[in-house]
Design a protein around this motif. Structure first.
Motif, PDB file in Angstrom:
ATOM      1  N   TYR A  40      46.062   3.095   0.634  1.00 47.11           N
ATOM      2  CA  TYR A  40      44.668   2.725   0.373  1.00 47.11           C
ATOM      3  C   TYR A  40      43.657   3.685   0.977  1.00 47.11           C
ATOM      4  N   VAL A  59      49.534   1.305   4.911  1.00 46.82           N
ATOM      5  CA  VAL A  59      48.184   0.942   4.454  1.00 46.82           C
ATOM      6  C   VAL A  59      47.335   2.193   4.305  1.00 46.82           C
ATOM      7  N   ALA A 111      44.235  -5.787   2.705  1.00 45.20           N
ATOM      8  CA  ALA A 111      45.184  -4.741   2.333  1.00 45.20           C
ATOM      9  C   ALA A 111      46.586  -5.049   2.839  1.00 45.20           C
ATOM     10  N   PRO A 147      40.702   0.950   3.918  1.00 46.87           N
ATOM     11  CA  PRO A 147      41.411   0.012   3.045  1.00 46.87           C
ATOM     12  C   PRO A 147      40.545  -1.199   2.723  1.00 46.87           C
TER      13      PRO A 147
END
Length: 1014
Positions: free
Chosen positions: A51, A47, A59, A55
């Motif tokens: 991202y 994650v 996510a 995030p």
């Protein structure tokens, strides 16, 4: 299946057919999994890598959806794991891992003198590249990975060319080297190779011209002289011959890229090592069996357990020295001191190991997981032996394990480690009687043992056949050649209590220590117990004199008496101010007992006060003009002052001194806090905090400040409490923890007003102003900065005046008021010079360069920035260096010096990549994006600016984020991405309106400044 990330993402099935991985998100996920080389990538890491630090909501669900799509494409190659996911792949089927393996094999062939094979292997590695790494992957993790791989690629190119030169192929690589030098003008190693190639081809005049060009470029761009390696090659050409040069010279010096440092940190092994041959054979067999087993991927681990004094460390260190040839890339040693003293945890040990592997300062991550990942990555292609001594349990060991079977680990512990999976265990017991006699013979001489066989056997029995106890008794005999073996045996036998404890092992060493302690002179005995006053496990040589209240040389003599008696030992090779000693943990316990029984409490307190005062004097000398000395006015005269030559030695290299002493200083702060000695503790905390922060010892910095805060509150020291709160607020602000910073600074302001500390009030207001500035509230920030400025001007505090003036100049630039900035910046420089603080002067000169740039005075701007860069480098300010290089690149672009500009910007990016500061990285990426856009590369520009925006979001720097979004929108518009450009512009406008209300008088000029390019 085969995977490729050295270029556009590539996937081939078992029949060689290429599979299409559709969508940028899917490509990014695949690339992140593949770079792990078959290891599990945790969900959190996925994650974060896909991202970023913030995030979006959902996510994790989005990640699972992407994994499902990837599994439909790749089948069971992608497998779930309780912690995350992994790609089942042979590392040779991933081009990046195959590239690194071939490169390592090439280096090994070169080290063995087979340069033709080295050249072939390195060329084969380079053929795997199909373009820039991860070129079609747009995710937060990709930039750092791509930069790392690109650095590896250019290093391998250099190594391949060097191998070809050693094969006599100089003429064939000249054209390639000229192209490489043009693209990387500041890599001295390339110039070394070019000069060698030209000279080897008989083109001496061109070789000399190449050196002249390198020298001119280094002087113009960096204000630096050529390295010793470059000068050595030049001298060889001048003399008409170019002999084969040593590696360190041929590659430009000891810090050559691609040639990793080889740490050798093992303690010395003993010359009289005795017995344990079966155990040594087990250790060797474990390593060789694993090394020969091509199917095993496990790191060989040997766990040595046994009671205190049985010789665990001696066995581990001796075995490690024996295995030096098997692990030529280094041996790392760390003692975790689980049995007492000053314990070090895995987090601290990882930081030490990383520094030994040439990772320094803020390049060392904060979290233990990131440190462990970086450690495993650095050892992936090396053969290194790790020795972990005196661990408490499995939790101490696991984070310190390498990830590659090329390495091995030896662990010692007082108990068994059943949870250490795959480890070969050695339970170390007492010596056999004949081994004990053998050791005694080595220590005192075989004749003495043979002449008294029965007393010798009796002595071995009284020592419990424990090696440490035997060594202590034997050393005492060796120091007294007129003693018989029976005499020392009788001394042990005379003490029935000692004999009982010795037989049971727990008190075995204490009896031997008593014998050695009794033989000391009276001053040495007193020093022995006073050294136990210090909580730090290791202590410097000058501490002996401070504790005894004697001159330095006299204290050193008594300390050496303890060394000769094997009651303390030297622990590093430093000299003078850098020399350290330590107790063995069991001997330390004995010393503390003697301290409690033989030294009155008042004398103990006085000795500790003298040691702390001496340490404070040295800390202040090392801190120099950087130190805020407001609290010195209430200082009393030190109870013991270090001599001037020791102070000057510290001043000569303060960074090195702080690096070697910071664990002692941190321990002293905690001890002062616990003992109610708030004044020296506060002074030490104030003196060391800047070093700890600048060198990214964030854990230590926070612990020191919090301990000192508690101590000042217990002592009802309101002024001291205010000073610590100011430091905590500044520290939190530097880490972008703005809520914490505001709380600490507001409390500090209140306290400073109560105690009448005008400067403290101004510093608190200045700190709150900086928080406003960082969050984009520039009008509020300017108001508070001016309020603080009025106070520090009235007090004449030059450092504060200079700092505030240069920030106000920066705010004026943001508001479009160049004229105001032109008045503020020179004033900032004048006060900075008066302060004598090189870091603040670098900041003021940097700001002055920005003002000249904005006013169009490009040559003057370049001069100011060059001066600022030299100062930042002189104080080791890596973040400042990256910021200055960024602006220097901008100036050079506008001067039309494109090559030099790109060199500065790439250097800024590289320096930013060595520290974990998103603000610095964001500025470097912004400048690269602007350069790309100026040279009509809008897609590359958009990529750089997108990454810059993500960094600024992580840093919570609204103003920088707005600037990056404006430039991003411009790049996207030029690239034909009009919808994306509109979204970037809208986001920037929302931030401006939200953070700078239209009623705010600064809003309109700010908007004009931000949108000038659109």
């Amino acid at each position: 299946m085969r995977f490729g990330i050295l270029g556009p993402t590539l996937v081939e099935d078992g029949d060689g057919r290429r599979l299409t991985v559709g969508g940028p998100g899917l490509r990014a996920l695949l690339a992140l999994l593949v770079t792990a080389g078959g290891e599990v990538v945790t969900t959190e890491r996925l994650v974060d890598g896909l991202y970023g630090a913030r995030p979006p909501g959902g996510a994790v669900n989005a990640l699972r959806s992407q994994v499902a799509r990837l599994r439909r494409l790749l089948g069971d190659t992608v497998r779930p794991h309780p912690a995350g996911y992994r790609v089942v792949v042979d590392t040779d089927d991933v081009d990046a891992h195959r590239f690194q393996r071939l490169a390592a094999a090439g280096r090994k062939a070169s080290d063995q003198g087979d340069h033709a094979r080295a050249a072939d292997l390195l060329a084969e590695a380079l053929q795997l590249w199909r373009g820039p790494a991860l070129v079609d992957v747009d995710a937060p993790f990709a930039a750092a990975q791509a930069a790392r791989l690109e650095e590896l690629r250019i290093t391998v190119v250099e190594e391949r060319i060097e191998a070809e030169l050693r094969c006599g192929k100089g003429g064939s690589v000249v054209a390639e080297l000229r192209e490489l030098v043009a693209g990387h003008p500041l890599r001295e190693r390339l110039y070394v190779l070019l000069i060698k190639a030209l000279a080897g081809a008989g083109r001496q005049a061109e070789a000399l011209a190449a050196y002249a060009e390198a020298r001119r470029l280094l002087a113009d761009e960096l204000g630096a002289d050529p390295s010793p390696g470059l000068r050595a090659v030049h001298l060889a050409v001048l003399r008409g011959h170019l002999p084969a040069l040593p590696d360190a010279v041929a590659t430009g010096g000891p810090d050559r890229p691609g040639r990793p440092v080889r740490p050798r940190t093992l303690p010395a092994t003993i010359g009289d090592f005795t017995g344990r041959l079966d155990h040594l054979a087990t250790i060797h067999r474990t390593v060789k069996d694993v090394d020969a087993d091509g199917g095993s991927l496990a790191v060989p681990i040997v766990a040595i357990s046994g009671r205190a004094g049985v010789g665990k460390t001696t066995l581990a260190v001796h075995a490690a020295h024996d295995l030096g040839a098997v692990y030529p890339d280094g041996q790392l040693f760390a003692s975790l001191h689980a049995g007492g003293g000053d314990p070090a945890g895995p987090t601290q040990i990882l930081a030490r190991f990383l520094r030994m592997l040439d990772v320094h300062g803020t390049a060392i991550p904060d979290s233990i997981d990131e440190r462990a990942e970086l450690f495993r990555n650095l050892l992936a292609d090396r053969r290194v032996l790790v020795v972990l001594d005196d661990v408490a349990g499995e939790d101490d060991v696991v984070p310190l394990l390498p990830g590659s079977r090329n390495c091995a680990v030896l662990v010692t512990c007082r108990r068994r480690l059943p949870g250490l999976a795959g480890a070969v265990r050695i339970d170390l017991g007492r010596f056999e009687p004949e081994q004990s006699l053998d050791l005694l013979s080595r220590l005192v001489g075989g004749d003495r043992v043979r002449q008294e066989p029965a007393p010798a056997r009796k002595l071995a029995e009284l020592c419990g056949h424990l090696p440490l106890a035997l060594r202590i008794a034997g050393a005492r005999l060796a120091m007294r050649p007129h003693w018989s073996v029976a005499q020392i045996a009788d001394r042990l036998a005379d003490e029935e209590r000692r004999l009982d404890e010795l037989v049971h092992g727990g008190m075995a060493v204490r009896a031997g220590i008593w014998l050695m302690h009794d033989a000391l002179s009276a001053p040495a005995r007193r020093l022995f117990r006073l050294l136990a006053v210090l909580d730090a496990h290791a202590f410097p040589a000058w501490a002996a004199a401070a504790l005894l209240d004697q001159p330095l040389g006299q204290g050193q003599e008594h300390l050496e008496e303890l060394v000769d008696a094997h009651l303390v030992e030297a622990v590093d090779t430093g000299r003078g101010a850098h020399t350290h000693y330590r107790f063995h943990d069991l001997i330390r316990g004995f010393a503390r007992q003697r301290l409690a029984s033989d030294e009155p409490a008042a004398q103990r307190s006085a000795a500790l006060r003298r040691a702390l005062d001496a340490l404070l004097c040295l800390c202040r000398a090392a801190a120099g003009p950087v130190l805020d000395d407001r609290l010195r006015r209430r200082d009393r005269a030190p109870a013991w002052s270090p001599p001037p030559d020791l102070v000057e030695e510290v001043r000569a290299d303060p960074t090195r001194w702080f690096e070697s002493q910071h664990r002692l200083i941190v321990a002293a702060v905690h001890q002062a806090a616990r003992g109610g000695l708030s004044d020296p503790g506060l002074g030490l905390a104030m003196a060391v905090r800047q070093f700890l922060i600048q060198r990214a010892y964030h854990d230590d910095a926070l612990a020191v400040l919090l301990a000192t805060l508690r101590a000042t509150r217990r002592a009802a020291d309101r002024a001291g409490e205010a000073a610590v709160l100011l430091e905590l607020g500044t520290f939190a602000s530097g880490l972008r923890r703005y809520a914490d910073a505001e709380g600490h600074l507001a409390a500090a302001e209140t306290l400073c007003r109560e105690v009448g500390d005008e400067q403290g009030v101004a510093v608190a207001i200045r700190g709150q102003a900086f928080v406003h500035y960082s969050r984009g509230r520039t009008t509020d920030a300017a108001r508070l900065f001016r309020q603080a400025l009025a106070t520090v001007r009235s007090l004449g505090v030059e450092t504060e005046i200079a700092y505030i003036l240069q920030v106000l100049a920066g705010i004026s630039l943001i508001h479009g008021d160049v004229a105001a900035a032109e008045q503020l910046a020179p004033d900032a420089v004048r006060h900075a010079r008066a302060s004598g603080n090189p870091r603040v002067l670098a900041q003021a000169l940097h700001r002055t360069g920005q003002v000249h740039l904005r006013a169009g005075r490009l040559d003057v701007s370049a001069g100011s920035l060059d001066d600022a860069l030299a100062l930042a480098r002189s104080v080791g300010d890596v973040a400042g260096e990256a910021h200055i290089l960024t602006d220097l690149g901008r100036v050079r672009l506008r001067l039309g010096r494109t090559t030099a500009a790109l060199a500065a910007l790439h250097q800024a990016r590289d320096r930013a990549g060595t520290i974990h500061d998103p603000l610095v990285r964001g500025h470097a990426m912004t400048a690269l994006g602007e350069a790309a856009l100026a040279h009509d590369h809008p897609r590359w520009a958009a990529d750089c600016l997108q990454r810059a925006a993500e960094h600024f979001r992580r840093a919570d720097s609204r103003i920088d984020l707005i600037r990056a979004l404006v430039a991003l929108g411009d790049a996207q518009r030029h690239a034909g991405r009009h919808d994306a450009a509109r979204r970037s512009r809208d986001e920037a406008e929302r931030l401006v309106v939200r953070r700078q209300p239209l009623a705010d008088p600064s809003a309109s000029p700010a908007m004009n400044c931000f949108w000038s390019r659109t």
